[in-house]
Scaffold this motif. Structure first.
Motif, PDB file in Angstrom:
ATOM      1  N   GLU A 194      -3.932 100.032 -76.496  1.00 39.55           N
ATOM      2  CA  GLU A 194      -4.394  98.750 -76.057  1.00 39.55           C
ATOM      3  C   GLU A 194      -5.717  98.472 -76.048  1.00 39.55           C
ATOM      4  OE1 GLU A 194      -3.789  99.994 -72.249  1.00 39.55           O
ATOM      5  OE2 GLU A 194      -2.105  99.392 -71.475  1.00 39.55           O
ATOM      6  N   HIS A 195      -6.934  99.200 -76.786  1.00 33.01           N
ATOM      7  CA  HIS A 195      -8.105  99.723 -76.886  1.00 33.01           C
ATOM      8  C   HIS A 195      -8.078 100.023 -78.741  1.00 33.01           C
ATOM      9  CE1 HIS A 195      -7.608 103.522 -77.263  1.00 33.01           C
ATOM     10  NE2 HIS A 195      -8.558 103.959 -77.631  1.00 33.01           N
ATOM     11  N   ALA A 196      -9.383  99.450 -79.093  1.00 31.78           N
ATOM     12  CA  ALA A 196      -9.464  99.544 -80.500  1.00 31.78           C
ATOM     13  C   ALA A 196     -10.924 100.072 -80.792  1.00 31.78           C
ATOM     14  CB  ALA A 196      -8.936  99.019 -81.846  1.00 31.78           C
ATOM     15  N   LEU A 197     -11.349 101.003 -81.573  1.00 25.52           N
ATOM     16  CA  LEU A 197     -12.874 101.522 -82.027  1.00 25.52           C
ATOM     17  C   LEU A 197     -13.152 101.247 -83.749  1.00 25.52           C
ATOM     18  CD1 LEU A 197     -12.377 105.547 -81.390  1.00 25.52           C
ATOM     19  CD2 LEU A 197     -12.885 103.572 -79.652  1.00 25.52           C
ATOM     20  N   LEU A 198     -14.283 100.517 -83.338  1.00 27.47           N
ATOM     21  CA  LEU A 198     -14.917  99.880 -84.429  1.00 27.47           C
ATOM     22  C   LEU A 198     -16.770 100.751 -85.094  1.00 27.47           C
ATOM     23  CD1 LEU A 198     -13.746  97.967 -83.007  1.00 27.47           C
ATOM     24  CD2 LEU A 198     -14.834  97.000 -85.173  1.00 27.47           C
ATOM     25  N   LEU A 199     -16.344 101.351 -86.770  1.00 33.10           N
ATOM     26  CA  LEU A 199     -17.843 102.233 -86.371  1.00 33.10           C
ATOM     27  C   LEU A 199     -18.298 101.685 -87.475  1.00 33.10           C
ATOM     28  CD1 LEU A 199     -18.553 104.750 -86.623  1.00 33.10           C
ATOM     29  CD2 LEU A 199     -17.427 106.005 -88.497  1.00 33.10           C
ATOM     30  N   THR A 200     -20.132 101.827 -87.293  1.00 36.02           N
ATOM     31  CA  THR A 200     -20.735 100.999 -88.455  1.00 36.02           C
ATOM     32  C   THR A 200     -21.322 101.856 -89.819  1.00 36.02           C
ATOM     33  OG1 THR A 200     -22.605 100.602 -87.498  1.00 36.02           O
ATOM     34  CG2 THR A 200     -21.196  99.704 -86.881  1.00 36.02           C
ATOM     35  N   SER A 201     -21.642 101.464 -90.161  1.00 41.40           N
ATOM     36  CA  SER A 201     -22.128 102.245 -91.311  1.00 41.40           C
ATOM     37  C   SER A 201     -23.832 102.684 -91.152  1.00 41.40           C
ATOM     38  CB  SER A 201     -22.234 101.404 -93.101  1.00 41.40           C
ATOM     39  OG  SER A 201     -23.272 100.026 -92.788  1.00 41.40           O
ATOM     40  N   LYS A 202     -23.704 102.418 -89.604  1.00 40.73           N
ATOM     41  CA  LYS A 202     -25.553 102.999 -89.443  1.00 40.73           C
ATOM     42  C   LYS A 202     -25.256 104.420 -88.415  1.00 40.73           C
ATOM     43  CE  LYS A 202     -28.194 100.349 -91.313  1.00 40.73           C
ATOM     44  NZ  LYS A 202     -29.302 101.035 -93.201  1.00 40.73           N
ATOM     45  N   GLY A 203     -23.372 104.710 -88.063  1.00 44.95           N
ATOM     46  CA  GLY A 203     -22.960 105.406 -87.315  1.00 44.95           C
ATOM     47  C   GLY A 203     -22.722 104.996 -86.353  1.00 44.95           C
ATOM     48  N   ARG A 204     -23.061 103.843 -85.722  1.00 44.09           N
ATOM     49  CA  ARG A 204     -22.980 103.287 -84.293  1.00 44.09           C
ATOM     50  C   ARG A 204     -21.283 102.935 -84.047  1.00 44.09           C
ATOM     51  NH1 ARG A 204     -26.192  98.250 -82.785  1.00 44.09           N
ATOM     52  NH2 ARG A 204     -25.370  97.467 -84.498  1.00 44.09           N
ATOM     53  N   LEU A 205     -21.614 102.773 -83.072  1.00 42.91           N
ATOM     54  CA  LEU A 205     -19.547 102.869 -82.815  1.00 42.91           C
ATOM     55  C   LEU A 205     -20.012 102.507 -81.127  1.00 42.91           C
ATOM     56  CD1 LEU A 205     -16.764 103.986 -82.565  1.00 42.91           C
ATOM     57  CD2 LEU A 205     -17.524 105.763 -80.467  1.00 42.91           C
ATOM     58  N   PHE A 206     -18.337 101.119 -81.884  1.00 38.64           N
ATOM     59  CA  PHE A 206     -17.566  99.486 -80.582  1.00 38.64           C
ATOM     60  C   PHE A 206     -16.658  99.999 -80.788  1.00 38.64           C
ATOM     61  CE2 PHE A 206     -21.560  98.131 -83.097  1.00 38.64           C
ATOM     62  CZ  PHE A 206     -22.422  97.761 -82.278  1.00 38.64           C
ATOM     63  N   SER A 207     -16.068 100.018 -79.169  1.00 37.18           N
ATOM     64  CA  SER A 207     -15.386  99.688 -78.695  1.00 37.18           C
ATOM     65  C   SER A 207     -14.554  97.963 -78.137  1.00 37.18           C
ATOM     66  CB  SER A 207     -14.618 100.560 -77.525  1.00 37.18           C
ATOM     67  OG  SER A 207     -15.395  99.732 -76.767  1.00 37.18           O
ATOM     68  N   ALA A 208     -12.793  97.833 -78.791  1.00 33.57           N
ATOM     69  CA  ALA A 208     -12.815  96.220 -77.964  1.00 33.57           C
ATOM     70  C   ALA A 208     -10.986  96.431 -77.800  1.00 33.57           C
ATOM     71  CB  ALA A 208     -12.818  95.308 -79.905  1.00 33.57           C
ATOM     72  N   ALA A 209     -10.579  95.816 -76.681  1.00 35.46           N
ATOM     73  CA  ALA A 209      -9.829  95.838 -76.772  1.00 35.46           C
ATOM     74  C   ALA A 209      -8.296  95.452 -77.590  1.00 35.46           C
ATOM     75  CB  ALA A 209      -9.220  94.275 -75.001  1.00 35.46           C
ATOM     76  N   ALA A 210      -7.520  96.034 -77.681  1.00 40.87           N
ATOM     77  CA  ALA A 210      -7.061  95.065 -79.322  1.00 40.87           C
ATOM     78  C   ALA A 210      -5.153  94.967 -78.849  1.00 40.87           C
ATOM     79  CB  ALA A 210      -7.172  96.686 -79.799  1.00 40.87           C
ATOM     80  N   ALA A 211      -5.014  95.120 -76.926  1.00 37.97           N
ATOM     81  CA  ALA A 211      -2.990  94.363 -77.566  1.00 37.97           C
ATOM     82  C   ALA A 211      -3.406  92.744 -76.712  1.00 37.97           C
ATOM     83  CB  ALA A 211      -2.493  95.079 -75.879  1.00 37.97           C
ATOM     84  N   SER A 212      -2.201  92.324 -76.578  1.00 36.09           N
ATOM     85  CA  SER A 212      -2.417  90.906 -76.128  1.00 36.09           C
ATOM     86  C   SER A 212      -2.302  90.535 -75.166  1.00 36.09           C
ATOM     87  CB  SER A 212      -1.498  90.552 -77.180  1.00 36.09           C
ATOM     88  OG  SER A 212      -1.572  90.099 -78.197  1.00 36.09           O
TER      89      SER A 212
END
Length: 582
Positions: free
Chosen positions: A261-279
């Motif tokens: 149900e969720h996703a992690l997104l990592l950036t080139s600066k080492g910051r971490l984001f999350s988001a809902a990933a299911a409909s």
């Protein structure tokens, strides 16, 4: 040298044999005494008979003796002479299964898949419920892929052009072959949730689209710009963009990982984001890493908007992994944080009856795992799947306090030992430690993947065998070792110079034959499987047994062009695949 020297299983069997002890029961002891008396009686009778014969011989009554002829020497069997006129590669194929596997992976790139076929994913053209051993998917013959992910009901891959391919009954009930769905985005990596596909492109853009073909056709289609100035049109299919807000110039998303149900997104600066990933479902087990974030407390805007995990500001995150309902993040200094569901100990900390999940990143006490060992651990990678977590650790020997002047304590300083640890659910054998533990909150070492060394001839020294990659499905795992490999055999080298790849082992649940052993029993210890192309093997060696080794990266000729490729393994929900990756 004909191949790697990595033989942990044989060594363990030998150690077990050397440490066995035996005990004798009273009954066995009495039988042993009776046997001794019998032997003494027979020996006495034999001595009397020998004396009687000697006495008769002295009296002139000599009897004719016939000695049996000694048995003939066993016939020596020599290796059958090799066929004359064989090319170097043909000769290498005969003497090395590993060389044959490497060569065929270059000459015949494609996808091998096995496991559950209930969604016609591992064998789109077959109605078989399960595929017991690796089988090629004909559609991918000769094709190179950028990425591939599989679930029991749908598959997704990125072809060499960067377009998305989909297949399986979860995509379309009429699907019997992969189809291109998202074009022209130059996609580079994939991750999948319960019902959506998240695809990352070379610019750091993340596209989220439904798995179902029907939903892609009926959903909202965003506007897309055209190569014609001031002209735009609607996308052929429905998708959404996941974009972290206010990224400064030069910062972009470089890695994505998703649970159900969720996703992690990592950036080139080492910051971490999350988001809902299911409909259909919003994350409810703290796996987003934002304290107090629920469906009702979410900020205004899209339900799947990206949230920065501010608790991790100041830690440069370098590795991420998502299980079904939990998340892992490791920083460049070797620390690891976990958040989300912990009902089975998958966060590596004790379960709390007051709450089954942790909604803020929690630092795992990795240092405690090496207490009293004079080793300094550093986490180098993380992996997750289902309700399990895995950590690869490099432990460096250091001087213990108060032993700086002790000569014996100085030996081996700086030596690195590579270990792999696991925690979470172990009822299927996914802990890899030989035990079937239901809940494992404290990380446990996987013996077959830890403390291994080999001699590197090129470096001229003994080196630790590290783990190259772990691919984790819902409840089974594939581990690729980073042992010494060789892919330099050429027309200029000896005919006995053979190539060999990296060791790969499988363990965990085998309900759908996803381990590739051809049998259905679960395995709590990592084990080898047979080569992917058993037909080619048997043509040369009959039923002689060999193990699958995965081909490392190498620039080779594919279809008349020079391409850098490697074999990669992917474990999904009850399915496994090995593909030729760019």
């Amino acid at each position: 040298m004909s191949g790697p020297r990595y033989v942990p299983y044989a060594v363990r069997q030998l150690n077990r044999a050397n440490t066995r002890t035996a005990t004798i029961s009273p009954y066995a002891a009495r039988r042993q005494q009776h046997f001794v008396r019998s032997v003494a009686t027979v020996t006495a009778i034999g001595a009397l008979a020998t004396g009687w014969q000697w006495y008769n011989g002295r009296g002139g009554i000599l009897r004719e003796a016939h000695a049996e002829e000694p048995p003939p020497d066993p016939e020596m069997k020599f290796e059958k002479p090799r066929k004359k006129g064989l090319s170097k590669d043909a000769n290498r194929d005969l003497i090395s299964s590993q060389h044959l596997q490497v060569r065929r992976s270059w000459e015949n790139p494609g996808v091998y898949a096995w496991g559950s076929n209930s969604g016609r994913v591992v064998a789109p053209d077959s109605s078989e419920a399960n595929i017991r051993t690796p089988r090629r998917i004909p559609f991918f013959d000769g094709l190179l892929l950028r990425d591939l992910k599989m679930d029991r009901t749908f598959g997704a891959a990125i072809n060499e052009k960067g377009d998305l391919l989909q297949w399986g009954t979860g995509y379309s009930k009429d699907s019997n072959s992969p189809e291109v769905t998202l074009r022209g985005k130059n996609l580079t990596a994939l991750t999948i949730s319960k019902d959506r596909i998240l695809a990352l492109n070379s610019n750091g853009d993340v596209y989220s689209l439904p798995v179902s073909k029907e939903d892609q056709e009926k959903g909202v289609k965003p506007s897309e710009s055209s190569w014609i100035p001031f002209w735009s049109s609607s996308s052929p299919i429905s998708y959404r963009r996941l974009s972290p807000k206010d990224l400064p110039w030069g910062e972009r998303v470089t890695s994505v990982s998703a649970g159900l149900e969720h996703a992690l997104l990592l950036t080139s600066k080492g910051r971490l984001f999350s988001a809902a990933a299911a409909s259909a479902d919003f994350p409810t087990k703290g796996q987003l890493g934002v304290p107090g974030l629920t469906w009702t407390t979410r900020p205004e805007g899209a339900y799947d908007q990206c949230h920065e995990i501010t608790t991790l500001r100041g830690f440069e995150i370098s590795k991420i992994a998502a299980g079904d309902y939990h998340s892992l993040a490791a920083d460049k200094d070797g620390r690891v944080f976990g958040f989300g569901d912990n009902s089975l100990g998958q966060l590596g900390v004790d379960y709390s009856p007051e709450s089954s999940f942790v909604d803020a990143p929690s630092l795992l006490p990795i240092q405690k795992l090496y207490a009293g060992t004079s080793q300094a651990p550093k986490v180098t990678d993380v992996a997750a799947g289902g309700a399990n977590s895995y950590f690869t650790i490099e432990a460096t020997k250091i001087a213990a306090p108060g032993q700086a002047d002790d000569a014996s304590a100085q030996r081996g300083l700086g030596r690195v030992t590579a270990d792999t640890w696991s925690c979470g659910q172990g009822i299927w054998g996914t802990l890899g430690n030989g035990r079937w533990t239901h809940v494992q909150a404290t990380p446990t070492k996987i013996p077959a993947l830890s403390g291994l060394f080999e001699y590197d001839e090129a470096a001229g020294r003994v080196v630790p065998i590290r783990l190259s990659r772990l691919s984790v499905g819902t409840n089974h795992v594939a581990a690729v070792m980073k042992n010494v490999t060789h892919t330099g055999a050429s027309s200029a080298s000896s005919e006995n110079d053979t190539n060999w790849g990296a060791d790969i082992v499988f363990f965990g649940n085998n309900e759908f034959y996803q381990l590739g052993t051809g049998r259905r029993n679960n395995l709590a210890n990592p084990t080898y499987i047979q080569p992917l192309d058993q037909v080619a093997e048997r043509k040369l060696r009959g039923k002689e047994e060999h193990r699958f080794q995965i081909t490392p990266r190498k620039t080779v000729d594919v279809g008349g062009r020079r391409v850098s490729i490697e074999q990669r393994v992917e474990c999904g929900r009850g399915v496994t695949a090995v593909y030729s990756g760019l």
